[in-house]
Design a protein around this motif. Structure first.
Motif, PDB file in Angstrom:
ATOM      1  N   ARG A 163      27.321 -20.938  59.284  1.00  0.00           N
ATOM      2  CA  ARG A 163      27.717 -20.383  57.984  1.00  0.00           C
ATOM      3  C   ARG A 163      26.940 -21.029  56.842  1.00  0.00           C
ATOM      4  O   ARG A 163      26.514 -20.345  55.901  1.00  0.00           O
ATOM      5  CB  ARG A 163      29.218 -20.584  57.777  1.00  0.00           C
ATOM      6  N   GLU A 164      26.746 -22.353  56.904  1.00  0.00           N
ATOM      7  CA  GLU A 164      25.993 -23.033  55.850  1.00  0.00           C
ATOM      8  C   GLU A 164      24.545 -22.565  55.820  1.00  0.00           C
ATOM      9  O   GLU A 164      23.964 -22.386  54.736  1.00  0.00           O
ATOM     10  CB  GLU A 164      26.066 -24.540  56.069  1.00  0.00           C
ATOM     11  N   GLN A 166      23.440 -19.642  56.759  1.00  0.00           N
ATOM     12  CA  GLN A 166      23.422 -18.281  56.231  1.00  0.00           C
ATOM     13  C   GLN A 166      23.568 -18.272  54.714  1.00  0.00           C
ATOM     14  O   GLN A 166      22.890 -17.509  54.017  1.00  0.00           O
ATOM     15  CB  GLN A 166      24.540 -17.458  56.878  1.00  0.00           C
ATOM     16  N   ARG A 167      24.467 -19.127  54.195  1.00  0.00           N
ATOM     17  CA  ARG A 167      24.627 -19.185  52.738  1.00  0.00           C
ATOM     18  C   ARG A 167      23.359 -19.698  52.063  1.00  0.00           C
ATOM     19  O   ARG A 167      22.981 -19.229  50.993  1.00  0.00           O
ATOM     20  CB  ARG A 167      25.811 -20.089  52.390  1.00  0.00           C
ATOM     21  N   GLY A 170      21.000 -16.941  51.774  1.00  0.00           N
ATOM     22  CA  GLY A 170      21.498 -15.776  51.050  1.00  0.00           C
ATOM     23  C   GLY A 170      21.791 -14.593  51.949  1.00  0.00           C
ATOM     24  O   GLY A 170      21.795 -13.441  51.486  1.00  0.00           O
ATOM     25  N   ARG A 172      23.822 -11.885  54.201  1.00  0.00           N
ATOM     26  CA  ARG A 172      25.098 -11.213  54.013  1.00  0.00           C
ATOM     27  C   ARG A 172      26.111 -11.696  55.040  1.00  0.00           C
ATOM     28  O   ARG A 172      25.778 -11.835  56.213  1.00  0.00           O
ATOM     29  CB  ARG A 172      24.927  -9.702  54.156  1.00  0.00           C
ATOM     30  N   PRO A 173      27.349 -11.961  54.605  1.00  0.00           N
ATOM     31  CA  PRO A 173      28.377 -12.359  55.577  1.00  0.00           C
ATOM     32  C   PRO A 173      28.751 -11.193  56.469  1.00  0.00           C
ATOM     33  O   PRO A 173      28.728 -10.033  56.048  1.00  0.00           O
ATOM     34  CB  PRO A 173      29.549 -12.778  54.671  1.00  0.00           C
TER      35      PRO A 173
END
Length: 203
Positions: A163-164, A166-167, A170, A172-173
């Motif tokens: 998750r980190e 991916q954030r 940038g 998309r979740p």
């Protein structure tokens, strides 16, 4: 082998692995035996907060930052457990049971955070050694118990890493963008775990 161990000089870090494991297992058992009432959720949460605060994790907030991170990693377990039990058992039992399960997982994670994996493995093996007379392979049983105890927090950490990342990019979740890298990291961890067990002569 991937480990969540964080060096420190807190009470749990200084405590020998065997007594520490017994203490935390006793706390998990006590929390698990709480009745399914509203106040049980508060008691379970209070136990976890106190133990993390006393653990000496060195996160600058008396362990609360690490506790928040561990809890966040379990959010889907909390949501699913709470939702299903609300439908089947009602809100009071759902809240109490979810709090107990979450508390047990968080306490188990604290073992991994404050104990080197080798120390934990040796402690479990020593504790099971008297059962060798009954035909139990204490070394294999110790490996099984140790791996089981550390799997949940390790998988939660892998999910947090994905998750980190991916954030940071940038991205998309979404489940589709999360599942593939998470699966790759999980398989890589499984390979490392297999290599570590093979190095100890476990087949």
């Amino acid at each position: 082998m991937l480990s969540l161990y964080r060096p420190g000089d807190g009470i749990l870090h200084r405590m020998p692995a065997g007594p520490k494991l017994l203490l935390l297992l006793a706390l998990v058992l006590a929390v698990s035996l709480l009745p399914s009432w509203w106040w049980s959720a508060a008691v379970a949460a209070g136990v976890v907060v106190v133990v993390y605060a006393c653990a000496g994790l060195g996160d600058g907030l008396l362990g609360m930052r690490e506790l928040a991170r561990q809890t966040l990693a379990l959010r889907w377990l909390i949501v699913i457990t709470l939702g299903l039990q609300s439908i089947l058992l009602g809100p009071e039992a759902a809240v109490a049971n979810t709090a107990r399960v979450t508390a047990a997982v968080l306490l188990a994670g604290l073992v991994s955070l404050t104990t080197r994996l080798t120390d934990l493995l040796d402690a479990v093996e020593r504790g099971l050694r008297p059962l060798d007379r009954l035909g139990l392979d204490s070394e294999r049983a110790a490996v099984l118990l140790t791996v089981t105890l550390t799997t949940v927090p390790v998988v939660a950490r892998l999910a947090g890493d994905v998750r980190e990342a991916q954030r940071a990019r940038g991205a998309r979740p979404g489940l589709r963008f999360f599942a593939v890298p998470f699966l790759i990291l999980s398989l890589k961890h499984a390979d490392q775990l297999g290599e570590a067990l093979a190095a100890r002569g476990v087949r």
